[in-house]
Design an enzyme around this catalytic site. Structure first.
Site, short mmCIF file in Angstrom:
data_model
loop_
_atom_site.label_atom_id
_atom_site.label_comp_id
_atom_site.label_asym_id
_atom_site.label_seq_id
_atom_site.Cartn_x
_atom_site.Cartn_y
_atom_site.Cartn_z
N ARG A 84 -41.47 0.78 49.29
CA ARG A 84 -40.54 1.51 48.82
C ARG A 84 -40.37 1.03 47.16
O ARG A 84 -40.34 1.79 46.24
CB ARG A 84 -39.50 2.18 49.38
CG ARG A 84 -39.79 3.19 50.39
CD ARG A 84 -38.89 3.93 51.03
NE ARG A 84 -39.25 4.92 52.21
CZ ARG A 84 -38.73 5.23 53.28
NH1 ARG A 84 -37.56 4.40 53.41
NH2 ARG A 84 -39.16 5.97 54.16
N HIS A 98 -43.39 7.17 54.95
CA HIS A 98 -42.42 7.41 55.96
C HIS A 98 -42.57 6.46 57.18
O HIS A 98 -43.75 5.85 57.37
CB HIS A 98 -42.84 8.74 56.79
CG HIS A 98 -41.90 8.84 58.05
ND1 HIS A 98 -40.77 9.46 57.91
CD2 HIS A 98 -42.57 8.98 59.06
CE1 HIS A 98 -40.33 9.43 59.09
NE2 HIS A 98 -41.38 9.30 60.08
#
Ligand code: CMP
Length: 139
Positions: free
Chosen positions: A104, A117
């Site tokens: 991320r 995810h």
């Protein structure tokens, strides 16, 4: 005892930016084995069901609109301690708070458009894997 599979999705904005190859490379180099892989697209109803636990939260409607906005790459990953180790590789939901060298930190645009995810428990890893893949599609 912790399980050995987790579920991941490369989200629409990362697919759109052609980052799937770079993200998969990081996942494989992180020691995860790909057990199933599928490029697909969620309807708004499917996105709503997948993220049902967030129903009622302020970001729910925009989350399911965004998640059904384009193709995603879904995968089942295998590794000892898969859920916790993948969340380490993933980094925090908000890329501004994510550690260096996490997916991320490197690929997410924002807390909502956060590129990848990862399941948050062994139980959800199985539920999410079964949501996308039949037994025949896993090896
Ligand atoms: P994910 O790990 O896929 O699980 C739930 C998703 O909801 C999360 O990544 C983000 O995309 C989104 N999300 C969680 N918290 C927020 C928030 N506070 N604001 C906007 N989006 C969020």
């Amino acid at each position: 005892m912790s399980g050995n599979i987790t579920f991941t999705m490369i989200k629409p904005e990362a697919v759109e930016k052609k980052e799937t190859g770079a993200i998969l490379k990081r996942i494989i180099e992180g020691g995860f084995k790909i057990k199933a892989l599928k490029m697909t697209r969620l309807t708004k109803e499917q996105a709503g069901e997948f993220y049902g636990v967030h129903k009622g939260k302020p970001f729910y409607e925009s989350l399911i609109t965004y998640m059904s906005n384009g193709p995603i790459l879904a995968a089942i990953l295998e590794k000892n301690n898969a859920v916790a180790d993948f969340r380490k590789l993933l980094g925090k939901t908000d890329p501004n708070e994510a550690d260096e060298c996490t997916l991320r930190k490197e690929f997410a645009e924002s807390k909502s458009k956060n590129a990848v995810h990862g399941s948050d428990s062994d139980e959800n890893a199985n539920i999410e894997a079964n949501f996308f893949f039949s037994k025949r599609e896993r090896f």
